[in-house]
Design an enzyme around this catalytic site. Sequence first.
Site, PDB file in Angstrom:
ATOM      1  N   ASP A 130       0.849  -1.193   0.000  1.00 47.08           N
ATOM      2  CA  ASP A 130       0.000   0.000   0.000  1.00 47.08           C
ATOM      3  C   ASP A 130       0.890   1.250   0.000  1.00 47.08           C
ATOM      4  O   ASP A 130       2.045   1.201   0.420  1.00 47.08           O
ATOM      5  CB  ASP A 130      -0.861   0.053   1.274  1.00 47.08           C
ATOM      6  N   MET A 131       0.315   2.375  -0.435  1.00 47.90           N
ATOM      7  CA  MET A 131       1.089   3.622  -0.387  1.00 47.90           C
ATOM      8  C   MET A 131       0.545   4.506   0.729  1.00 47.90           C
ATOM      9  O   MET A 131      -0.666   4.631   0.895  1.00 47.90           O
ATOM     10  CB  MET A 131       1.019   4.348  -1.730  1.00 47.90           C
ATOM     11  N   ARG A 181      -1.525  -0.676  -8.520  1.00 47.06           N
ATOM     12  CA  ARG A 181      -2.914  -0.363  -8.143  1.00 47.06           C
ATOM     13  C   ARG A 181      -3.014   1.167  -8.177  1.00 47.06           C
ATOM     14  O   ARG A 181      -2.229   1.845  -7.498  1.00 47.06           O
ATOM     15  CB  ARG A 181      -3.228  -0.861  -6.727  1.00 47.06           C
ATOM     16  N   LYS A 198     -10.418  18.393  -6.493  1.00 48.30           N
ATOM     17  CA  LYS A 198     -10.878  17.052  -6.873  1.00 48.30           C
ATOM     18  C   LYS A 198     -10.866  16.847  -8.389  1.00 48.30           C
ATOM     19  O   LYS A 198     -10.488  15.797  -8.884  1.00 48.30           O
ATOM     20  CB  LYS A 198     -12.297  16.842  -6.302  1.00 48.30           C
ATOM     21  N   HIS A 224     -14.194   3.996  -6.089  1.00 49.66           N
ATOM     22  CA  HIS A 224     -15.651   3.795  -6.058  1.00 49.66           C
ATOM     23  C   HIS A 224     -16.326   4.860  -6.898  1.00 49.66           C
ATOM     24  O   HIS A 224     -17.541   5.017  -6.848  1.00 49.66           O
ATOM     25  CB  HIS A 224     -16.164   3.881  -4.615  1.00 49.66           C
ATOM     26  N   ARG A 286     -11.797   6.586   6.137  1.00 47.12           N
ATOM     27  CA  ARG A 286     -13.036   6.262   5.396  1.00 47.12           C
ATOM     28  C   ARG A 286     -14.088   7.334   5.655  1.00 47.12           C
ATOM     29  O   ARG A 286     -14.868   7.685   4.799  1.00 47.12           O
ATOM     30  CB  ARG A 286     -13.585   4.879   5.780  1.00 47.12           C
TER      31      ARG A 286
HETATM   32  C1  LIG Z   1      -8.831  -1.250  -3.059  1.00 49.68           C
HETATM   33  C2  LIG Z   1      -8.366   0.094  -2.596  1.00 49.68           C
HETATM   34  C3  LIG Z   1      -7.082   0.237  -2.104  1.00 49.68           C
HETATM   35  C4  LIG Z   1      -6.618   1.480  -1.698  1.00 49.68           C
HETATM   36  N1  LIG Z   1      -5.308   1.627  -1.313  1.00 49.68           N
HETATM   37  C5  LIG Z   1      -4.842   2.856  -1.008  1.00 49.68           C
HETATM   38  C6  LIG Z   1      -3.462   3.077  -0.733  1.00 49.68           C
HETATM   39  O1  LIG Z   1      -2.631   2.162  -0.756  1.00 49.68           O
HETATM   40  N2  LIG Z   1      -3.063   4.332  -0.438  1.00 49.68           N
HETATM   41  C7  LIG Z   1      -3.942   5.402  -0.418  1.00 49.68           C
HETATM   42  O2  LIG Z   1      -3.522   6.539  -0.169  1.00 49.68           O
HETATM   43  N3  LIG Z   1      -5.249   5.209  -0.652  1.00 49.68           N
HETATM   44  C8  LIG Z   1      -5.716   3.979  -0.946  1.00 49.68           C
HETATM   45  N4  LIG Z   1      -7.050   3.813  -1.223  1.00 49.68           N
HETATM   46  C9  LIG Z   1      -8.024   4.895  -0.906  1.00 49.68           C
HETATM   47  C10 LIG Z   1      -8.174   5.868  -2.054  1.00 49.68           C
HETATM   48  O3  LIG Z   1      -6.994   6.594  -2.235  1.00 49.68           O
HETATM   49  C11 LIG Z   1      -9.343   6.840  -1.793  1.00 49.68           C
HETATM   50  O4  LIG Z   1      -9.105   7.557  -0.626  1.00 49.68           O
HETATM   51  C12 LIG Z   1     -10.684   6.140  -1.653  1.00 49.68           C
HETATM   52  O5  LIG Z   1     -10.803   5.083  -2.548  1.00 49.68           O
HETATM   53  C13 LIG Z   1     -11.844   7.138  -1.929  1.00 49.68           C
HETATM   54  O6  LIG Z   1     -11.727   7.645  -3.213  1.00 49.68           O
HETATM   55  P1  LIG Z   1     -12.602   7.174  -4.455  1.00 49.68           P
HETATM   56  O7  LIG Z   1     -11.659   6.823  -5.553  1.00 49.68           O
HETATM   57  O8  LIG Z   1     -13.509   6.079  -4.075  1.00 49.68           O
HETATM   58  O9  LIG Z   1     -13.334   8.477  -4.953  1.00 49.68           O
HETATM   59  P2  LIG Z   1     -14.211   9.584  -4.181  1.00 49.68           P
HETATM   60  O10 LIG Z   1     -14.329  10.710  -5.129  1.00 49.68           O
HETATM   61  O11 LIG Z   1     -13.664   9.841  -2.826  1.00 49.68           O
HETATM   62  O12 LIG Z   1     -15.596   8.857  -4.024  1.00 49.68           O
HETATM   63  C14 LIG Z   1     -16.407   8.505  -5.121  1.00 49.68           C
HETATM   64  C15 LIG Z   1     -17.689   7.914  -4.586  1.00 49.68           C
HETATM   65  O13 LIG Z   1     -17.392   6.683  -3.938  1.00 49.68           O
HETATM   66  C16 LIG Z   1     -18.153   6.534  -2.743  1.00 49.68           C
HETATM   67  N5  LIG Z   1     -17.223   6.527  -1.598  1.00 49.68           N
HETATM   68  C17 LIG Z   1     -15.913   6.838  -1.609  1.00 49.68           C
HETATM   69  N6  LIG Z   1     -15.373   6.668  -0.381  1.00 49.68           N
HETATM   70  C18 LIG Z   1     -16.380   6.269   0.408  1.00 49.68           C
HETATM   71  C19 LIG Z   1     -16.451   5.933   1.776  1.00 49.68           C
HETATM   72  N7  LIG Z   1     -15.404   5.995   2.585  1.00 49.68           N
HETATM   73  N8  LIG Z   1     -17.653   5.545   2.259  1.00 49.68           N
HETATM   74  C20 LIG Z   1     -18.755   5.469   1.465  1.00 49.68           C
HETATM   75  N9  LIG Z   1     -18.731   5.774   0.157  1.00 49.68           N
HETATM   76  C21 LIG Z   1     -17.560   6.165  -0.367  1.00 49.68           C
HETATM   77  C22 LIG Z   1     -19.108   7.708  -2.710  1.00 49.68           C
HETATM   78  O14 LIG Z   1     -20.279   7.301  -3.381  1.00 49.68           O
HETATM   79  C23 LIG Z   1     -18.370   8.756  -3.514  1.00 49.68           C
HETATM   80  O15 LIG Z   1     -19.231   9.700  -4.095  1.00 49.68           O
HETATM   81  C24 LIG Z   1      -7.505   2.596  -1.708  1.00 49.68           C
HETATM   82  C25 LIG Z   1      -8.792   2.458  -2.222  1.00 49.68           C
HETATM   83  C26 LIG Z   1      -9.220   1.236  -2.681  1.00 49.68           C
HETATM   84  C27 LIG Z   1     -10.590   1.135  -3.263  1.00 49.68           C
END
Ligand SMILES: Cc1cc2nc3c(=O)[nH]c(=O)nc-3n(C[C@H](O)[C@H](O)[C@H](O)COP(=O)(O)OP(=O)(O)OC[C@H]3O[C@@H](n4cnc5c(N)ncnc54)[C@H](O)[C@@H]3O)c2cc1C
Length: 304
Positions: A130-131, A181, A198, A224, A286
């Site tokens: 992970d980062m 990833r 954003k 997501h 989260r």
């Molecule tokens: C499999 C995986 C591994 C990851 N590994 C890392 C890592 O190693 N290092 C790192 O810095 N980050 C990591 N992340 C987290 C990532 O960087 C984001 O902070 C996180 O995924 C939220 O961003 P988003 O891309 O979903 O988009 P966003 O623009 O934040 O969200 C898009 C939509 O997704 C839904 N959503 C997003 N987050 C949530 C939540 N917490 N609860 C409910 N709904 C939500 C909502 O509907 C939102 O409108 C990881 C994420 C995933 C999915």
Amino acid sequence: MIRQLLLALSENERVHAFVLRQRMARRAARRFVAGETLDEALGVVDRLAAEGYLLSLNLLGEKTTSPHEARAATDAYAEAATRLRGRPVDCYISVKLTQLGLDLDTDLAADNLRRVLEAARTDGRFVRVDMEHSPYVDRTLEIVTRLKAEGSDALGAVIQAYLYRSGDDVDRLLKLGIPIRLCKGAYAEPSSVAYPRKQDVDANFIRLQQRLLRDPACHAIATHDERLIQAAVSMVERENIPRDRYEFQMIYGIRRDLQARLLRGGHRVRIYVPYGTHWYPYLMRRMAERPANLAFVLRNLLRG
Ligand SMILES: Cc1cc2nc3c(=O)[nH]c(=O)nc-3n(C[C@H](O)[C@H](O)[C@H](O)COP(=O)(O)OP(=O)(O)OC[C@H]3O[C@@H](n4cnc5c(N)ncnc54)[C@H](O)[C@@H]3O)c2cc1C
């Protein structure tokens, strides 16, 4: 504003200690955490695998402050790899290097990662690093590339689209054949290193996603965000990209509807399944991503 506050609280030791003592907070955390024990996590892994998902298991924990703690985390990962052995599930392991001792000594973290890789290798399992916060990016990528040069092929890295540097890091990792990833990035970062807006993060995500989807290796799109996922799906269809050349990744408990829809659409979907007792900073990140989650957690606390 709320995001910054929650991210700041995620690093506050006193709030951390207080929240961990609250039984109701533990219950609320269960929405995003598979359980406090490996047995509970494996139960979730088996259930989701039976539904058709690929999995990634993560022992919660970061920023360990002693070699002893770093070794305990390494042992726990080795045990998880051992317990996965022979299970008919496609489940790999995700680790954080500060959990394996990166704050103490780079070589210690590299040695501990080698041990996790050895335990996973027996069963042909992949390990993803992970980062974390931007000050760790150089050292994290240095360790991943070092271990790759030593012959560890089942090892991958994470790229955060919010960092300005990520395009160059993607170039370097692709040249070395290291699976990536791609995520947006979860930490509070200054505008000197990361896009504050954003729409700029999303635009960079799209640029990097296109490069990964065109690469012959299999990379992961971890988001997501339906708009970004739709852009990936459209590109896959337009360019006839084989389905085994990419996977979508999402976090346990988030957008289960979207996870299921992608799976039904024939895409590979991997769920990131965290477990363990150190869930506080993870839960706060989260909530920072979606402050509406705060209402969910507070409702649980009040109901208790
Ligand atoms: C499999 C995986 C591994 C990851 N590994 C890392 C890592 O190693 N290092 C790192 O810095 N980050 C990591 N992340 C987290 C990532 O960087 C984001 O902070 C996180 O995924 C939220 O961003 P988003 O891309 O979903 O988009 P966003 O623009 O934040 O969200 C898009 C939509 O997704 C839904 N959503 C997003 N987050 C949530 C939540 N917490 N609860 C409910 N709904 C939500 C909502 O509907 C939102 O409108 C990881 C994420 C995933 C999915």
